[in-house]
Design a protein around this motif. Sequence first.
Motif, PDB file in Angstrom:
ATOM      1  N   THR A   1       0.873  -1.168   0.000  1.00 37.20           N
ATOM      2  CA  THR A   1       0.000   0.000   0.000  1.00 37.20           C
ATOM      3  C   THR A   1       0.910   1.217   0.000  1.00 37.20           C
ATOM      4  OG1 THR A   1      -1.787  -1.140   1.158  1.00 37.20           O
ATOM      5  CG2 THR A   1      -1.776   1.260   1.275  1.00 37.20           C
ATOM      6  N   VAL A   2       0.739   2.089  -0.995  1.00 38.35           N
ATOM      7  CA  VAL A   2       1.653   3.221  -1.179  1.00 38.35           C
ATOM      8  C   VAL A   2       1.015   4.564  -0.842  1.00 38.35           C
ATOM      9  CG1 VAL A   2       3.059   1.986  -2.872  1.00 38.35           C
ATOM     10  CG2 VAL A   2       1.115   3.378  -3.657  1.00 38.35           C
ATOM     11  N   GLY A   3      -0.257   4.556  -0.511  1.00 42.21           N
ATOM     12  CA  GLY A   3      -0.957   5.792  -0.161  1.00 42.21           C
ATOM     13  C   GLY A   3      -2.401   5.479   0.181  1.00 42.21           C
ATOM     14  N   SER A   4      -3.126   6.518   0.538  1.00 36.49           N
ATOM     15  CA  SER A   4      -4.534   6.407   0.913  1.00 36.49           C
ATOM     16  C   SER A   4      -5.343   7.337   0.025  1.00 36.49           C
ATOM     17  CB  SER A   4      -4.725   6.835   2.365  1.00 36.49           C
ATOM     18  OG  SER A   4      -3.807   6.182   3.207  1.00 36.49           O
ATOM     19  N   GLU A   5      -6.572   6.940  -0.271  1.00 37.42           N
ATOM     20  CA  GLU A   5      -7.458   7.799  -1.058  1.00 37.42           C
ATOM     21  C   GLU A   5      -8.808   7.902  -0.363  1.00 37.42           C
ATOM     22  OE1 GLU A   5      -8.968   8.601  -5.607  1.00 37.42           O
ATOM     23  OE2 GLU A   5      -8.158   6.624  -5.135  1.00 37.42           O
ATOM     24  N   PHE A   6      -9.253   9.135  -0.174  1.00 36.26           N
ATOM     25  CA  PHE A   6     -10.569   9.416   0.390  1.00 36.26           C
ATOM     26  C   PHE A   6     -11.377  10.145  -0.672  1.00 36.26           C
ATOM     27  CE2 PHE A   6      -7.686   9.188   4.047  1.00 36.26           C
ATOM     28  CZ  PHE A   6      -8.300   8.163   4.746  1.00 36.26           C
ATOM     29  N   VAL A   7     -12.495   9.538  -1.049  1.00 37.95           N
ATOM     30  CA  VAL A   7     -13.352  10.074  -2.106  1.00 37.95           C
ATOM     31  C   VAL A   7     -14.642  10.555  -1.466  1.00 37.95           C
ATOM     32  CG1 VAL A   7     -14.504   9.566  -4.292  1.00 37.95           C
ATOM     33  CG2 VAL A   7     -12.369   8.377  -3.698  1.00 37.95           C
ATOM     34  N   CYS A   8     -15.038  11.770  -1.830  1.00 38.48           N
ATOM     35  CA  CYS A   8     -16.226  12.379  -1.259  1.00 38.48           C
ATOM     36  C   CYS A   8     -17.321  12.515  -2.302  1.00 38.48           C
ATOM     37  CB  CYS A   8     -15.871  13.754  -0.704  1.00 38.48           C
ATOM     38  SG  CYS A   8     -17.263  14.594   0.064  1.00 38.48           S
ATOM     39  N   THR A   9     -18.526  12.236  -1.879  1.00 39.71           N
ATOM     40  CA  THR A   9     -19.706  12.421  -2.716  1.00 39.71           C
ATOM     41  C   THR A   9     -20.027  13.911  -2.837  1.00 39.71           C
ATOM     42  OG1 THR A   9     -22.018  11.771  -2.970  1.00 39.71           O
ATOM     43  CG2 THR A   9     -21.285  12.242  -0.753  1.00 39.71           C
ATOM     44  N   SER A  10     -21.055  14.184  -3.586  1.00 36.60           N
ATOM     45  CA  SER A  10     -21.620  15.529  -3.611  1.00 36.60           C
ATOM     46  C   SER A  10     -22.563  15.659  -2.420  1.00 36.60           C
ATOM     47  CB  SER A  10     -22.396  15.733  -4.909  1.00 36.60           C
ATOM     48  OG  SER A  10     -23.406  14.740  -5.001  1.00 36.60           O
ATOM     49  N   ILE A  11     -22.822  16.865  -1.994  1.00 37.54           N
ATOM     50  CA  ILE A  11     -23.717  17.014  -0.841  1.00 37.54           C
ATOM     51  C   ILE A  11     -25.182  16.999  -1.256  1.00 37.54           C
ATOM     52  CG2 ILE A  11     -23.721  19.541  -0.753  1.00 37.54           C
ATOM     53  CD1 ILE A  11     -23.561  18.981   2.438  1.00 37.54           C
ATOM     54  N   SER A  12     -25.497  17.352  -2.509  1.00 35.24           N
ATOM     55  CA  SER A  12     -26.915  17.421  -2.835  1.00 35.24           C
ATOM     56  C   SER A  12     -27.281  16.888  -4.214  1.00 35.24           C
ATOM     57  CB  SER A  12     -27.412  18.865  -2.712  1.00 35.24           C
ATOM     58  OG  SER A  12     -26.744  19.686  -3.640  1.00 35.24           O
ATOM     59  N   SER A  13     -26.378  16.719  -5.130  1.00 30.98           N
ATOM     60  CA  SER A  13     -26.790  16.305  -6.477  1.00 30.98           C
ATOM     61  C   SER A  13     -27.023  14.802  -6.548  1.00 30.98           C
ATOM     62  CB  SER A  13     -25.748  16.738  -7.509  1.00 30.98           C
ATOM     63  OG  SER A  13     -24.526  16.103  -7.263  1.00 30.98           O
ATOM     64  N   GLY A  14     -27.888  14.401  -7.434  1.00 29.16           N
ATOM     65  CA  GLY A  14     -28.146  12.983  -7.655  1.00 29.16           C
ATOM     66  C   GLY A  14     -29.163  12.372  -6.713  1.00 29.16           C
ATOM     67  N   GLY A  15     -29.962  13.178  -6.048  1.00 29.36           N
ATOM     68  CA  GLY A  15     -30.990  12.640  -5.155  1.00 29.36           C
ATOM     69  C   GLY A  15     -30.442  12.255  -3.794  1.00 29.36           C
ATOM     70  N   ASN A  16     -31.259  11.548  -3.031  1.00 28.14           N
ATOM     71  CA  ASN A  16     -30.907  11.197  -1.658  1.00 28.14           C
ATOM     72  C   ASN A  16     -29.795  10.170  -1.546  1.00 28.14           C
ATOM     73  OD1 ASN A  16     -32.811  12.869  -0.383  1.00 28.14           O
ATOM     74  ND2 ASN A  16     -34.425  11.351  -0.697  1.00 28.14           N
ATOM     75  N   GLY A  17     -29.603   9.368  -2.574  1.00 26.74           N
ATOM     76  CA  GLY A  17     -28.677   8.252  -2.462  1.00 26.74           C
ATOM     77  C   GLY A  17     -29.345   7.106  -1.733  1.00 26.74           C
ATOM     78  N   SER A  18     -28.561   6.093  -1.400  1.00 23.50           N
ATOM     79  CA  SER A  18     -29.119   4.925  -0.712  1.00 23.50           C
ATOM     80  C   SER A  18     -28.009   4.229   0.068  1.00 23.50           C
ATOM     81  CB  SER A  18     -29.729   3.958  -1.729  1.00 23.50           C
ATOM     82  OG  SER A  18     -28.692   3.320  -2.450  1.00 23.50           O
ATOM     83  N   ASP A  19     -28.388   3.229   0.824  1.00 26.18           N
ATOM     84  CA  ASP A  19     -27.406   2.441   1.565  1.00 26.18           C
ATOM     85  C   ASP A  19     -27.045   1.156   0.826  1.00 26.18           C
ATOM     86  OD1 ASP A  19     -26.972   4.139   3.779  1.00 26.18           O
ATOM     87  OD2 ASP A  19     -28.924   3.574   4.575  1.00 26.18           O
ATOM     88  N   THR A  20     -27.477   1.031  -0.420  1.00 23.08           N
ATOM     89  CA  THR A  20     -27.168  -0.153  -1.222  1.00 23.08           C
ATOM     90  C   THR A  20     -25.684  -0.173  -1.575  1.00 23.08           C
ATOM     91  OG1 THR A  20     -29.373  -0.063  -2.164  1.00 23.08           O
ATOM     92  CG2 THR A  20     -27.741  -1.388  -3.345  1.00 23.08           C
ATOM     93  N   ILE A  21     -25.059  -1.326  -1.396  1.00 21.21           N
ATOM     94  CA  ILE A  21     -23.648  -1.499  -1.748  1.00 21.21           C
ATOM     95  C   ILE A  21     -23.583  -2.383  -2.994  1.00 21.21           C
ATOM     96  CG2 ILE A  21     -21.429  -2.454  -1.014  1.00 21.21           C
ATOM     97  CD1 ILE A  21     -22.237  -1.730   1.854  1.00 21.21           C
ATOM     98  N   PRO A  22     -22.911  -1.926  -4.056  1.00 24.07           N
ATOM     99  CA  PRO A  22     -22.833  -2.725  -5.283  1.00 24.07           C
ATOM    100  C   PRO A  22     -22.125  -4.061  -5.031  1.00 24.07           C
ATOM    101  CG  PRO A  22     -22.003  -0.495  -5.644  1.00 24.07           C
ATOM    102  CD  PRO A  22     -22.203  -0.656  -4.181  1.00 24.07           C
ATOM    103  N   ASN A  23     -22.566  -5.097  -5.750  1.00 25.42           N
ATOM    104  CA  ASN A  23     -21.969  -6.424  -5.615  1.00 25.42           C
ATOM    105  C   ASN A  23     -20.480  -6.431  -5.930  1.00 25.42           C
ATOM    106  OD1 ASN A  23     -24.431  -7.478  -4.891  1.00 25.42           O
ATOM    107  ND2 ASN A  23     -24.942  -8.136  -6.959  1.00 25.42           N
ATOM    108  N   TYR A  24     -20.034  -5.541  -6.805  1.00 26.78           N
ATOM    109  CA  TYR A  24     -18.630  -5.577  -7.231  1.00 26.78           C
ATOM    110  C   TYR A  24     -17.650  -5.104  -6.160  1.00 26.78           C
ATOM    111  CZ  TYR A  24     -19.325  -0.594  -8.393  1.00 26.78           C
ATOM    112  OH  TYR A  24     -19.606   0.745  -8.359  1.00 26.78           O
ATOM    113  N   ILE A  25     -18.113  -4.536  -5.080  1.00 26.80           N
ATOM    114  CA  ILE A  25     -17.197  -4.065  -4.032  1.00 26.80           C
ATOM    115  C   ILE A  25     -16.357  -5.225  -3.501  1.00 26.80           C
ATOM    116  CG2 ILE A  25     -17.063  -3.080  -1.697  1.00 26.80           C
ATOM    117  CD1 ILE A  25     -17.540  -1.035  -3.957  1.00 26.80           C
ATOM    118  N   SER A  26     -16.928  -6.422  -3.424  1.00 29.66           N
ATOM    119  CA  SER A  26     -16.165  -7.586  -2.948  1.00 29.66           C
ATOM    120  C   SER A  26     -15.011  -7.934  -3.888  1.00 29.66           C
ATOM    121  CB  SER A  26     -17.093  -8.785  -2.775  1.00 29.66           C
ATOM    122  OG  SER A  26     -17.649  -9.153  -4.029  1.00 29.66           O
ATOM    123  N   GLU A  27     -15.058  -7.463  -5.119  1.00 29.03           N
ATOM    124  CA  GLU A  27     -14.001  -7.715  -6.107  1.00 29.03           C
ATOM    125  C   GLU A  27     -12.794  -6.802  -5.895  1.00 29.03           C
ATOM    126  OE1 GLU A  27     -14.271  -9.986  -8.825  1.00 29.03           O
ATOM    127  OE2 GLU A  27     -16.044 -10.631  -7.722  1.00 29.03           O
TER     128      GLU A  27
END
Length: 180
Positions: free
Chosen positions: A96-122
Amino acid sequence: MTGKAQEDWLYNGLDKSQAKWNVLAQQVIVAQIDRTEGPDATYSMDKWDGYVASRDRLMRFLEQRKPSNPVVLSGNVHNNWAINLKADFNNPLSATVGSEFVCTSISSGGNGSDTIPNYISENPQVKFYNNRRGYVRCAVTPTTWKTDYLVMSEVETPFGTISKKASFVVTDGNPEIQPA
């Protein structure tokens, strides 16, 4: 994502940096993300996944030159991610050579959800994923970098509330993301 002149500028700056934390703030996810569950692999071409040679040079530089505590801050997606940057994303056992923190938008794209895509396990380099709207709060000291993911219950009405969904820490000299 970077041309030769930009890479030279970045690598020269990182080589000369005396900062405790070297922050690379930029627009899209750097880490490799396989977006297909199973043996096939697909990638989002408008992220660094579409610029593999450039990303490989950056990861190789981070592995070989070892600038102090590289942390990438990214956005331009509608989800939150905490990701370990790997010397070789195709080998989960690579450094591991570094860390990455990715942030969503605060309001665009609707409310979002707690669904986690199946591909995360990949993607074993992914330590956190969330599809809610919100922001990140980073607290930095000489010995730790802490990122809190603050998310909204809803953004489509004026009654949404903010709460902390997750927190992660990186310690000086160890780029592995750990739960806080």
